[in-house]
Write an enzyme that holds these catalytic residues in place. Structure first.
Site, PDB file in Angstrom:
ATOM      1  N   ASP A 141       0.877  -1.161   0.000  1.00 41.15           N
ATOM      2  CA  ASP A 141       0.000   0.000   0.000  1.00 41.15           C
ATOM      3  C   ASP A 141       0.919   1.216   0.000  1.00 41.15           C
ATOM      4  O   ASP A 141       1.967   1.208   0.659  1.00 41.15           O
ATOM      5  CB  ASP A 141      -0.843  -0.013   1.287  1.00 41.15           C
ATOM      6  CG  ASP A 141      -2.247   0.479   1.061  1.00 41.15           C
ATOM      7  OD1 ASP A 141      -2.382   1.573   0.504  1.00 41.15           O
ATOM      8  OD2 ASP A 141      -3.190  -0.219   1.460  1.00 41.15           O
TER       9      ASP A 141
ATOM     10  N   ASP B 248      -3.176   4.781  -2.341  1.00 41.09           N
ATOM     11  CA  ASP B 248      -4.211   5.373  -1.499  1.00 41.09           C
ATOM     12  C   ASP B 248      -4.672   6.712  -2.084  1.00 41.09           C
ATOM     13  O   ASP B 248      -3.846   7.539  -2.479  1.00 41.09           O
ATOM     14  CB  ASP B 248      -3.583   5.605  -0.108  1.00 41.09           C
ATOM     15  CG  ASP B 248      -4.614   5.929   0.945  1.00 41.09           C
ATOM     16  OD1 ASP B 248      -5.423   5.057   1.254  1.00 41.09           O
ATOM     17  OD2 ASP B 248      -4.582   7.061   1.474  1.00 41.09           O
TER      18      ASP B 248
ATOM     19  N   GLU C 237      -6.740   3.764  -5.729  1.00 40.11           N
ATOM     20  CA  GLU C 237      -8.001   4.005  -5.025  1.00 40.11           C
ATOM     21  C   GLU C 237      -8.440   5.405  -5.420  1.00 40.11           C
ATOM     22  O   GLU C 237      -7.716   6.376  -5.186  1.00 40.11           O
ATOM     23  CB  GLU C 237      -7.813   3.941  -3.505  1.00 40.11           C
ATOM     24  CG  GLU C 237      -9.125   4.154  -2.777  1.00 40.11           C
ATOM     25  CD  GLU C 237      -8.973   4.655  -1.337  1.00 40.11           C
ATOM     26  OE1 GLU C 237      -9.869   4.426  -0.537  1.00 40.11           O
ATOM     27  OE2 GLU C 237      -7.940   5.306  -1.023  1.00 40.11           O
TER      28      GLU C 237
ATOM     29  N   HIS D 197     -11.178  -2.737   3.949  1.00 35.88           N
ATOM     30  CA  HIS D 197     -10.979  -2.394   5.351  1.00 35.88           C
ATOM     31  C   HIS D 197     -11.685  -1.105   5.768  1.00 35.88           C
ATOM     32  O   HIS D 197     -11.566  -0.690   6.918  1.00 35.88           O
ATOM     33  CB  HIS D 197      -9.473  -2.251   5.599  1.00 35.88           C
ATOM     34  CG  HIS D 197      -8.878  -1.172   4.744  1.00 35.88           C
ATOM     35  ND1 HIS D 197      -8.808  -1.270   3.373  1.00 35.88           N
ATOM     36  CD2 HIS D 197      -8.380   0.039   5.060  1.00 35.88           C
ATOM     37  CE1 HIS D 197      -8.287  -0.169   2.886  1.00 35.88           C
ATOM     38  NE2 HIS D 197      -8.022   0.654   3.882  1.00 35.88           N
ATOM     39  N   ASP D 198     -12.345  -0.440   4.834  1.00 35.83           N
ATOM     40  CA  ASP D 198     -12.977   0.836   5.168  1.00 35.83           C
ATOM     41  C   ASP D 198     -14.487   0.723   5.349  1.00 35.83           C
ATOM     42  O   ASP D 198     -15.097   1.590   5.968  1.00 35.83           O
ATOM     43  CB  ASP D 198     -12.723   1.869   4.061  1.00 35.83           C
ATOM     44  CG  ASP D 198     -11.292   2.362   4.077  1.00 35.83           C
ATOM     45  OD1 ASP D 198     -10.672   2.361   5.163  1.00 35.83           O
ATOM     46  OD2 ASP D 198     -10.772   2.737   3.011  1.00 35.83           O
TER      47      ASP D 198
END
Ligand code: NOJ
Length: 539
Positions: free
Chosen positions: A104, A205, A262, A327-328
């Site tokens: 990430d 990200d 993302e 994960h969000d």
């Protein structure tokens, strides 16, 4: 060599990518926190599951104000997870097992503890002052109306230097200034550190946030945004695209690497915007997440529409990807409502047979569900801030459920977040022994995918577009023709086979798995899913 590795097998396109939340995957040293040796220990599991790559949520040193998305050193490993030698070992062993490793990467902001920000905030004439976005205002007015994604203003006043700095997330996550060439050069050097080590790619990200308006103009109101001005001033600016292109040039110097973006943009589900970050299919991101399936009610038509939209938007030389959980947000299975386990199988078949790379979020393959926490057990600062309206993101981050022993076999210590109580029956060990388990369903479809070029890279042609709760589509490559049929409904449905002779190569319901040719009209049981193969002359 793995079965699927024919000459033009491209791992990130034709394979399956597994998203690991390292804090919750496997704790090897019993401190209650997952770690890199834990992931190493579980590599055989990943091989058995059949995934081709893992993406690790951030593992860099961090004060963990935002669970590691606040990085204080981009070229090291957090002590919570191990050290660089553990990482090297993981990389080597994963590669030996023919599993790629994606890291990430957070480029929009650093931690406020990062030495760059410490320097930048030390004085207005520090050489790194402009590595972040500072603004002095005449009075104490905020520089503009930009909001942090986590609520309140995106500007924080810094007393010592009497200026505001921008933070699109928590105030402990100051935004970098991507107009500064020397910062970019340094940042890219740090990216090359990982590329030289052999890392196979990055999940980027909020990559669309990098470019901000030079004049820091106010964002339009949500009303104006929806109906008149289709643009924000703090995201999707030309500079975001420029940096993405530069990054692609950098990464292309290393063979076989990938960039997955993302794209964070409210309201979600703008496939056109997502596709815009893929450029001409060769010069920007390799893939970008379109989260629209996250926000769809369990209705075949709604699912179909967002899939079709994405397929249509993606430039012909680019490649789509699909994801049901991360994960969000809430785990996919928790969004499906009644009969969630049955629906999750249908969703799995969909995810693994569409044209595009499937991303599987750890535990999804078991049907792991959200946890629910009392207020004082919440770890995510967002949950603490907005409770009880919003309880934060802990719910989808609970420890992996390996077996029915204490703490689900994740750790002997109390884990950093509790294991879901259902671990006694939702766990790897037990599911491996049940032929019809969710895990065996995932394994079987992934295995099938590996053997079928149509599923990996074939054309996608819809047959039933969500009508009457059915989605059906062909996946074809050369003379292989597969037909995927999914019944989203709790009722049986009649389905008319198209011309030709078909036989079942996989069915979610074991009784229906056989290789007999099927009748012209066949009944789809509730929540069923079939992968059918058309008989060719030589079969
Ligand atoms: C998106 C990440 O997925 C999320 O967890 C994080 O809080 C924000 N970006 C900020 O980095």
């Amino acid at each position: 060599m793995k079965e699927q590795q024919y000459a033009d097998f491209i791992w990130w396109k034709h394979g399956v990518i597994y998203h690991i939340y390292p804090r919750s995957f496997k704790d090897s040293n019993n401190d209650g926190i997952g770690d890199l040796p834990g992931i190493i220990e579980k590599l055989p599991y990943l091989v058995d599951l059949g995934v081709d790559a893992i993406w690790l949520s951030p593992i860099y040193p961090s004060p963990f104000k935002d669970s590691g998305y606040d990085i204080s050193d981009y070229t090291a490993i957090s002590q919570d997870y191990g050290d660089l030698s553990d990482f090297r070992l993981l990389l080597n062993l994963a590669h030996e097992a023919e599993i790629k490793v994606i890291m990430d990467l957070v480029m929009n902001h650093t931690s406020d503890q990062h030495p760059w920000f410490v320097e930048s905030s030390s004085s207005i004439d520090n050489p790194k002052r402009d590595w972040y976005i500072w603004k002095k205002t005449k009075d104490t007015n905020q520089p503009n109306n930009w909001k942090s994604a986590f609520g309140k203003s995106a500007w924080e006043f810094h007393e010592p230097t009497q200026a505001y700095y921008l933070h699109s997330f928590f105030k402990e996550q100051p935004d970098l200034n991507w107009r500064k060439k020397d910062m970019r050069i340094q940042f890219f050097k740090e990216i090359e550190f990982w590329l030289n080590l052999g890392v196979d790619g990055f999940r980027l990200d909020v990559i669309n946030l990098l470019g901000k308006d030079r004049k820091l103009r106010n964002n339009p109101s949500i009303f104006r945004f929806l109906f008149m001005e289709k643009s924000w001033f703090n995201r999707n600016r030309p500079r975001s695209y420029k940096i993405v292109k530069k990054l692609r040039k950098l990464i292309d110097k290393y063979p076989n690497r990938v960039l997955i973006g993302e794209i964070y943009n409210p309201p979600p589900g703008d496939s056109q915007l997502v596709a815009s970050y893929l450029g001409n299919g060769k010069d920007s991101l390799h893939m970008a997440f379109d989260f629209s399936l996250f926000f769809k009610r369990w209705e075949a038509k709604k699912f179909y529409k967002s899939i079709e939209k994405l397929q249509n938007e993606i430039p012909s030389k680019a490649w789509p990807c699909y994801v049901l959980s991360n994960h969000d947000l809430s785990r996919g299975i928790n969004r499906f409502g009644k009969n969630k386990f049955e629906k999750a199988r249908v969703a799995a078949m969909l995810l693994l047979t569409l044209r595009g790379t499937p991303f599987v979020y750890y535990g999804e393959e078991l049907g792991m569900t959200n946890i629910s926490l009392k207020r004082d057990a919440i770890v995510d600062p967002l949950g603490k801030r907005f409770w009880p309206l919003y309880k934060g993101r802990d719910k989808s981050r609970s420890p992996m459920q390996w077996n029915a022993s204490i703490h689900g076999g994740f750790s002997y210590q109390t884990p950093w977040l509790p294991v879901n109580e259902n671990y006694a029956f939702v766990n790897v060990e037990d599911q491996l022994n049940i032929p019809t388990s969710m895990l065996n369903t995932y394994k079987a479809i992934i295995k099938l995918r590996k053997k079928s070029k149509s599923l990996q890279k074939g054309k996608w042609k819809p047959l039933i577009k969500g009508d009457d709760q059915i989605i059906a589509y062909f996946r074809t490559n050369k003379d292989e023709k597969l037909l995927v049929v999914l019944n989203f409904s709790a009722k049986s449905k009649e389905f008319k086979l198209p011309k030709g002779n078909y036989f079942t190569i996989y069915s979610l319901l074991k009784d229906f798995e056989n290789s007999k040719p099927l009748n012209k009209n066949f009944i789809l049981p509730p929540f069923s899913g079939f992968i059918l193969k058309k008989k060719t002359e030589n079969q």
